[in-house]
Motif scaffolding. Structure first.
Motif, PDB file in Angstrom:
ATOM      1  N   LYS A  51       0.146   4.764   1.449  1.00 15.30           N
ATOM      2  CA  LYS A  51       0.067   4.983   2.899  1.00 15.30           C
ATOM      3  C   LYS A  51       1.466   5.248   3.448  1.00 15.30           C
ATOM      4  O   LYS A  51       2.383   4.448   3.246  1.00 15.30           O
ATOM      5  N   ARG A 100      -0.483  -7.047  15.761  1.00 16.29           N
ATOM      6  CA  ARG A 100       0.746  -6.806  16.531  1.00 16.29           C
ATOM      7  C   ARG A 100       0.895  -7.837  17.651  1.00 16.29           C
ATOM      8  O   ARG A 100       2.013  -8.252  17.968  1.00 16.29           O
ATOM      9  N   ASP A 160      -3.742  -4.060  19.017  1.00 13.28           N
ATOM     10  CA  ASP A 160      -3.827  -4.385  17.590  1.00 13.28           C
ATOM     11  C   ASP A 160      -3.619  -5.893  17.441  1.00 13.28           C
ATOM     12  O   ASP A 160      -2.566  -6.424  17.827  1.00 13.28           O
ATOM     13  N   ASN A 196      -8.566  -3.244  13.285  1.00 13.93           N
ATOM     14  CA  ASN A 196      -7.515  -4.144  13.784  1.00 13.93           C
ATOM     15  C   ASN A 196      -7.519  -4.260  15.305  1.00 13.93           C
ATOM     16  O   ASN A 196      -6.781  -5.088  15.848  1.00 13.93           O
ATOM     17  N   ALA A 213       7.221   1.451   7.154  1.00 18.79           N
ATOM     18  CA  ALA A 213       7.433   0.091   7.662  1.00 18.79           C
ATOM     19  C   ALA A 213       8.305  -0.724   6.725  1.00 18.79           C
ATOM     20  O   ALA A 213       9.188  -1.470   7.178  1.00 18.79           O
ATOM     21  N   TYR A 248       0.865  -1.194   0.000  1.00 18.36           N
ATOM     22  CA  TYR A 248       0.000   0.000   0.000  1.00 18.36           C
ATOM     23  C   TYR A 248       0.895   1.235   0.000  1.00 18.36           C
ATOM     24  O   TYR A 248       1.001   1.948   1.010  1.00 18.36           O
ATOM     25  N   GLU A 291       1.828  -3.503   8.526  1.00 17.66           N
ATOM     26  CA  GLU A 291       1.189  -2.566   7.602  1.00 17.66           C
ATOM     27  C   GLU A 291       0.910  -3.212   6.249  1.00 17.66           C
ATOM     28  O   GLU A 291       0.116  -2.697   5.464  1.00 17.66           O
ATOM     29  N   ALA A 342       2.501   5.078   6.466  1.00 14.37           N
ATOM     30  CA  ALA A 342       2.898   4.072   7.462  1.00 14.37           C
ATOM     31  C   ALA A 342       3.458   2.821   6.784  1.00 14.37           C
ATOM     32  O   ALA A 342       4.438   2.226   7.265  1.00 14.37           O
ATOM     33  N   ALA A 343       2.855   2.418   5.669  1.00 17.67           N
ATOM     34  CA  ALA A 343       3.339   1.231   4.955  1.00 17.67           C
ATOM     35  C   ALA A 343       4.707   1.480   4.339  1.00 17.67           C
ATOM     36  O   ALA A 343       5.589   0.603   4.381  1.00 17.67           O
ATOM     37  N   ASP A 361       5.973  -3.354  12.884  1.00 14.22           N
ATOM     38  CA  ASP A 361       5.583  -2.399  11.846  1.00 14.22           C
ATOM     39  C   ASP A 361       5.290  -3.090  10.517  1.00 14.22           C
ATOM     40  O   ASP A 361       4.590  -2.534   9.665  1.00 14.22           O
TER      41      ASP A 361
END
Length: 640
Positions: free
Chosen positions: A171, A324, A321, A385, A177, A168, A262, A173-174, A259
């Motif tokens: 994003k 996680r 999460d 999540n 990560a 992704y 993601e 965050a992705a 991470d």
């Protein structure tokens, strides 16, 4: 001798699918690309099953009764010296054949699951192309005939995981990560490369059969040359383990693992179940005879594994999460496998820990893939999540509920599910080495049962949550893999594993230690009971306990601030006191010197440019003036 050359197809099929889907996938309908990729991996899975059947049940054993280790395919790729060269091929032995089954099974199930899970996603074809690349890389790693071939595919695994985690790419965050996973594992892989170079220099070979054979030069070379209190062979094995620790997310190189959630859930199942994260365990197992000959390196494996296991288990108890929680659970279980390998050189049954580690790796592949794919079905249904936003899903997701419960029981070590048998053998091996470490692993077992049933009750029972849309069961392409993996989690523990991955040549029943199994089951039940009291129905007990533990629970929730420590070291110390001065030196001294030279050259050139004006009168004037000037000087010097 049976011809196993067809095993090369197990690698070539996913490579072919990667190229075809990557280059031509957009020409087909998305569903066609998904089915094509899954079909290719199904063929690869069938070939792996055929390979395992022929290897374990048709091929004759060696003279000593063990399974043979041989090259099914081999070709010269690069010649360095007369004796040192790099080959490419397929090595078959018990652990490589076992890993073929593990990787192809999980890859095929993840691909089949992805047909439904990724439906409608942008980049559908690209996703299946990347999955095929990942499968090719992992398979090339486990059947490598030499350590340099393993390193090549090791890096390919890193690249493909980077692509999948950052799927992704819109994003932030992705993207962050994927970069984090890539950079952290690259630091670890630097140690791996240094270890490979040291090992090949000391032994004169990259070949696994030579390196791990009874007459291996590793048992003598480098053992007498010492540096900082350790032999050079020990240092090389520690550096090699550094690469394995990075890939398997062992402390302190674990920060990339949470991470990595993601990425899409099927990617999480691939990376955290049986493929990428167990690469480090497989590396140590592949070079296990050398590790046994270097006890200090084996101790490093043992202690890092034990600490990582309990460290991750504590953090998993505090996360919300669900992916996680499962990520830290994976770190904890991989730590147990590393611990089992580390204790394998000790005790009355030398090698019991080795077999237990491989057995747990095999079982873990099924129940952890089941947990991640089950988590994906839950997220697909409720679009969140976080477990504290869930509750009461057992009546909406009956298949996911039952299969998830089976996986939780398996990882908790409840008999007769698969996790019970392999965990019992790890604990039995640990008891022979150290009572203290055995107690640590018992605590990990209790914590595992607690955080898994905390997860289970929070999702499927707990509070009755009102959802925006009524949750529904996942489509058949997602539930069929769940059912298949659930059967695996139920039955794989009954496999007489020591008859295949032979370590101490004891019969299967000899490994079941009742005085170890009973306390392990009891402590798992205690963890389950506490989780039931806390999370079966909504109450304030968890909050009370969290507050009672004070700073410890807060630190665990914040993952003991390891990420913050890394940021402090990299930004505050390395950036301010190392990188910034180096950048200043580079900008002002190095660049300044070069810029100064160019400025002086330009200035001089500008001032003397009229000497090259092209005007004959000016040249004559300069010539005559120069001649007169020199004549006056010579006259002056002559008269004086």
């Amino acid at each position: 001798m049976i011809d196993f050359s067809f095993t090369a197809l197990i690698l070539l099929i996913p490579l072919f699918m990667f190229v075809v889907l990557g280059l031509f996938g957009n020409r087909f309908k998305p569903l066609v690309s998904g089915i094509a990729g899954t079909t290719g991996l199904f063929v690869m899975w069938v070939l792996s099953l055929i390979t395992a059947y022929m290897y374990f049940f048709v091929l004759e054993k060696a003279v000593d009764g063990t399974f043979q280790k041989f090259l099914a395919v081999n070709m010269r790729w690069l010649t360095l010296t007369d004796k040192l060269h790099i080959d490419m091929g397929v090595l078959l032995d018990p652990i490589s054949v076992m890993m073929l089954i593990v990787i192809t099974t999980v890859s095929f199930m993840a691909n089949l699951y992805s047909i439904g899970y990724m439906k409608g996603e942008k980049g559908y074809m690209r996703f299946f192309s990347f999955l095929s690349l990942f499968s090719f890389s992992m398979l090339g790693l486990v059947v490598a005939t030499n350590i340099f071939q393993m390193y090549i595919f090791w890096e390919l695994v890193g690249v493909s995981s980077y692509l999948l985690i950052g799927f992704y790419y819109t994003k932030d965050a992705a993207v962050a990560a994927s970069k984090k996973a890539f950079i952290v594992t690259r630091f670890a892989d630097l140690g791996f490369l240094i270890g490979i170079l040291m090992l090949s220099y000391l032994t004169g070979t990259f070949d696994f059969i030579t390196l791990t054979g009874p007459d291996s030069p590793a048992f003598t070379s480098g053992q007498g040359v010492w540096f900082l209190g350790l032999s050079t062979m020990t240092w090389s094995m520690i550096f090699i383990f550094m690469g394995g620790a990075g890939k398997s997310a062992m402390f302190p190189l674990h920060i990339w693992l949470p991470d990595a959630m993601e990425g899409p859930t099927p990617v999480s199942a691939l990376i955290h179940a049986a493929t990428m994260v167990v690469a480090g365990v497989y590396l140590v197992a592949r070079l296990f005879p050398i590790y046994v000959s270097t006890p200090v390196a084996l101790d490093v494996v043992m202690y890092v594994g034990a600490f990582s296991s309990i460290f991750a288990a504590i953090i998993a108890c505090t996360q919300y999460d669900i992916k996680r929680v499962l990520a830290y659970s994976t770190m904890s279980q991989i730590g147990m496998m590393m611990f089992a390998l580390g204790i394998s050189g000790y005790g009355g049954h030398e090698g019991l820990g080795y077999m237990a580690s491989m057995f747990h790796l095999f079982n873990h592949a099924f129940f952890k893939a089941l947990l991640f794919l089950g988590a994906g079905a839950i997220i697909h249904s409720v679009h969140t999540n976080y477990m504290n936003e869930m509750g009461g899903l057992w009546k909406h997701l009956p298949i996911t509920h039952i299969t998830f419960l089976i996986a939780c029981l398996a990882i908790a070590g409840i008999p007769p599910l698969s996790g019970f048998f392999s965990k019992d053998e790890i604990l039995a091996a640990g008891l022979e080495k150290s009572t203290f470490l055995y107690l640590v692993m018992m605590i990990v077992s209790g914590l595992t049962a607690f955080y898994m049933f905390r997860l289970y009750f929070s999702i499927f029972w707990g509070k009755q949550t009102q959802y925006e849309h009524t949750p529904h069961e996942a489509p058949k392409t997602m539930t069929i893999p769940l059912l298949f993996l659930a059967v695996g989690a139920l039955l794989t523990g009954l496999i007489p594993f020591s008859n295949f991955v032979t370590s101490d040549r004891l019969p299967f029943v000899a490994h079941l230690e009742i005085w170890v199994a009973i306390p392990a089951v009891l402590i798992a039940l205690v963890g389950m009971v506490i989780a039931t009291l806390f999370y079966r129905k909504e109450n304030n007990l968890p909050e009370k306990v969290f507050l009672a533990l004070g700073g410890f629970s807060k630190a665990a929730y914040h993952k003991f601030y390891i990420d913050e420590l890394y940021l402090f070291i990299t930004k505050k110390i390395i950036f301010n006191y190392i990188s910034r001065p180096i950048a200043w030196f580079d900008r002002h001294i190095v660049d300044g010197t070069m810029n100064g030279i160019s400025f002086v050259t330009n200035e001089i050139s500008f001032r003397i440019r009229k000497f090259q004006s092209g005007q004959l009168q000016q040249y004559a004037l300069v010539f005559v003036s120069g001649a007169l000037f020199l004549a006056l000087i010579f006259i002056y010097l002559w008269t004086n």
